[in-house]
Write an enzyme that holds these catalytic residues in place. Sequence first.
Site, PDB file in Angstrom:
ATOM      1  N   SER A  13      -0.676  -5.010 -68.430  1.00 60.98           N
ATOM      2  CA  SER A  13      -0.275  -6.187 -69.194  1.00 60.98           C
ATOM      3  C   SER A  13       0.426  -7.151 -68.235  1.00 60.98           C
ATOM      4  O   SER A  13       1.477  -6.832 -67.692  1.00 60.98           O
ATOM      5  CB  SER A  13       0.683  -5.747 -70.315  1.00 60.98           C
ATOM      6  N   LYS A  58      -4.687  -7.432 -69.603  1.00 62.71           N
ATOM      7  CA  LYS A  58      -4.189  -8.218 -70.735  1.00 62.71           C
ATOM      8  C   LYS A  58      -3.309  -9.310 -70.157  1.00 62.71           C
ATOM      9  O   LYS A  58      -2.491  -9.037 -69.270  1.00 62.71           O
ATOM     10  CB  LYS A  58      -3.400  -7.288 -71.662  1.00 62.71           C
ATOM     11  N   LYS A  97      -0.561 -12.496 -71.149  1.00 58.86           N
ATOM     12  CA  LYS A  97       0.294 -13.059 -72.192  1.00 58.86           C
ATOM     13  C   LYS A  97      -0.048 -14.534 -72.336  1.00 58.86           C
ATOM     14  O   LYS A  97      -0.283 -15.221 -71.330  1.00 58.86           O
ATOM     15  CB  LYS A  97       1.764 -12.892 -71.810  1.00 58.86           C
ATOM     16  N   ASP A 148      -2.405 -11.621 -75.427  1.00 60.11           N
ATOM     17  CA  ASP A 148      -1.335 -11.244 -76.360  1.00 60.11           C
ATOM     18  C   ASP A 148      -0.388 -12.420 -76.529  1.00 60.11           C
ATOM     19  O   ASP A 148       0.221 -12.881 -75.558  1.00 60.11           O
ATOM     20  CB  ASP A 148      -0.582 -10.021 -75.805  1.00 60.11           C
ATOM     21  N   GLU A 175      -4.319 -10.420 -79.439  1.00 62.60           N
ATOM     22  CA  GLU A 175      -3.236  -9.597 -80.000  1.00 62.60           C
ATOM     23  C   GLU A 175      -2.149 -10.467 -80.629  1.00 62.60           C
ATOM     24  O   GLU A 175      -1.652 -11.412 -80.012  1.00 62.60           O
ATOM     25  CB  GLU A 175      -2.645  -8.739 -78.861  1.00 62.60           C
ATOM     26  N   ASP A 227      -0.032  -5.997 -83.476  1.00 63.30           N
ATOM     27  CA  ASP A 227       1.023  -5.214 -82.819  1.00 63.30           C
ATOM     28  C   ASP A 227       2.260  -5.303 -83.732  1.00 63.30           C
ATOM     29  O   ASP A 227       2.442  -4.467 -84.633  1.00 63.30           O
ATOM     30  CB  ASP A 227       1.262  -5.789 -81.409  1.00 63.30           C
ATOM     31  N   LYS A 278       2.209   1.666 -81.237  1.00 60.14           N
ATOM     32  CA  LYS A 278       3.402   1.975 -80.429  1.00 60.14           C
ATOM     33  C   LYS A 278       4.294   2.845 -81.294  1.00 60.14           C
ATOM     34  O   LYS A 278       4.693   2.424 -82.388  1.00 60.14           O
ATOM     35  CB  LYS A 278       4.176   0.690 -80.100  1.00 60.14           C
ATOM     36  N   GLY A 311       2.508  -0.611 -75.000  1.00 61.60           N
ATOM     37  CA  GLY A 311       3.628  -0.200 -74.163  1.00 61.60           C
ATOM     38  C   GLY A 311       4.819  -1.096 -74.395  1.00 61.60           C
ATOM     39  O   GLY A 311       4.690  -2.209 -74.923  1.00 61.60           O
TER      40      GLY A 311
HETATM   41  O1  OSB Z   1       3.720  -7.090 -76.895  1.00 59.97           O
HETATM   42  O2  OSB Z   1       2.739  -5.485 -75.995  1.00 59.97           O
HETATM   43  C1  OSB Z   1       3.734  -6.197 -76.064  1.00 59.97           C
HETATM   44  C2  OSB Z   1       6.267  -5.324 -73.333  1.00 59.97           C
HETATM   45  C3  OSB Z   1       7.446  -5.439 -74.034  1.00 59.97           C
HETATM   46  C4  OSB Z   1       7.401  -5.831 -75.352  1.00 59.97           C
HETATM   47  C5  OSB Z   1       6.182  -6.109 -75.971  1.00 59.97           C
HETATM   48  C6  OSB Z   1       4.985  -5.976 -75.277  1.00 59.97           C
HETATM   49  C7  OSB Z   1       5.038  -5.600 -73.916  1.00 59.97           C
HETATM   50  C8  OSB Z   1       3.859  -5.492 -73.063  1.00 59.97           C
HETATM   51  C9  OSB Z   1       3.958  -4.598 -71.841  1.00 59.97           C
HETATM   52  O3  OSB Z   1       2.850  -6.128 -73.237  1.00 59.97           O
HETATM   53  C10 OSB Z   1       3.201  -3.327 -71.972  1.00 59.97           C
HETATM   54  C11 OSB Z   1       3.607  -2.297 -70.937  1.00 59.97           C
HETATM   55  O4  OSB Z   1       3.020  -2.286 -69.850  1.00 59.97           O
HETATM   56  O5  OSB Z   1       4.510  -1.476 -71.200  1.00 59.97           O
HETATM   57 MG    MG Z   2       1.866  -6.923 -77.962  1.00 59.06          MG
END
Ligand code: OSB
Ligand code: MG
Length: 368
Positions: A135, A161, A163, A188, A213, A238, A262, A290
């Site tokens: 990510s 992924k 952001k 995302d 996402e 999510d 999660k 994650g």
């Molecule tokens: O939205 O998936 C998310 C990290 C912290 C809070 C929310 C998110 C994330 C990530 C990182 O996208 C995922 C990872 O590598 O742990």
């Molecule tokens: Mg997310």
Amino acid sequence: MKITQFALRHLRMALRTPFETSFGRIQTRDCILIEARTDGLTGYGECVADADPGYSYETVQTAWHILRDFLIPAILNQEIQHPGQLRQRLNFVRGHPMAKAGLEMALWDLMGKLQGQPLSALLGGQRRQVEVGVSVGLQESPSALVKTVENYLAQGYKRIKIKIKPGRDITDAQAVRNAFPHLLLQVDANSAYRLEDAHSLLQLDDLNLLLIEQPLAEDDLWDHHHLQAQLRTPICLDESILSARHARQALEIGACRIINIKAGRVGGLSEAVAIHDLCLSQQIPVWCGGMLETGVGRAANLALASLPGFTLPGDISASDRYYTEDITQERFVLNADSTIDTPTLPGLGISIDPPALERATLATLTLP
Ligand code: OSB
Ligand code: MG
């Protein structure tokens, strides 16, 4: 099993590189490490609430309060047959899923150690390797983003992924797509859009993305249903999915076609497995999200993602993607086929690095 003592540790760990999402930019990541002790054995759990309430309303401080004053007193010195019982036992506390999930994880680790079984086996996992991706946070510019992605591809990650947020969506996604036409790519938004500004999201529909996402507000399944009706690309939820019930309702109304699972967000691994089971029965793909976990939480994510319904690569990257110093002895490494091995030792299958843990600790509390 009967837990005779709990310990909480507020940890702060330095990220190798800052992580920026639509809700903010962080250089360090906080969490709570929970220790559950019984006759010489310790189970570890990670509560993924961060310092700030950006991703959800929970923070380290709210979770600390809920754990210390409500959750731990309810199970201290009580007989617990199975971690799955916690969902019912902790139901008297409304909300606070991350606090509950951290506690439940410590019990899963303990039960695995007592029974000599890895968590993966206890949860019904089947895979010895789990497909993973990375990510990538918001970068300075589209060209910086392409460079960062290129670097992860060179390390062997086969799914990326990125952001996005309003003003940083189509330009960023288009740049990555142009540079890597065949890449498994997803975006995302972390709830940064409203249905009224969905026009920019509609442009993403031509980029052959795996999924979009959480574009809209976390408490808004209904508008996700409206948006999904306008998109060919699957919406993946999510933040909106806090339970198996939410998952069922989101699928019933067509608010999404994929779910990011999660354990922290849904109150624990038991609820995470329930969502997995529901989705598997309906042939809805799921993947393991994650929360920038330490090696403790990452071990739990790998065990969860070894279940058969996790058919999309998870946000579970190698240890060296996250922290300058982790608190586990084990380092999770990326295999050549963009997988990470599922832990095989009892419980979470990790051991703590005590000096590293000390260096990360800001506060501790032992109960009683
Ligand atoms: O939205 O998936 C998310 C990290 C912290 C809070 C929310 C998110 C994330 C990530 C990182 O996208 C995922 C990872 O590598 O742990
Ligand atoms: Mg997310």
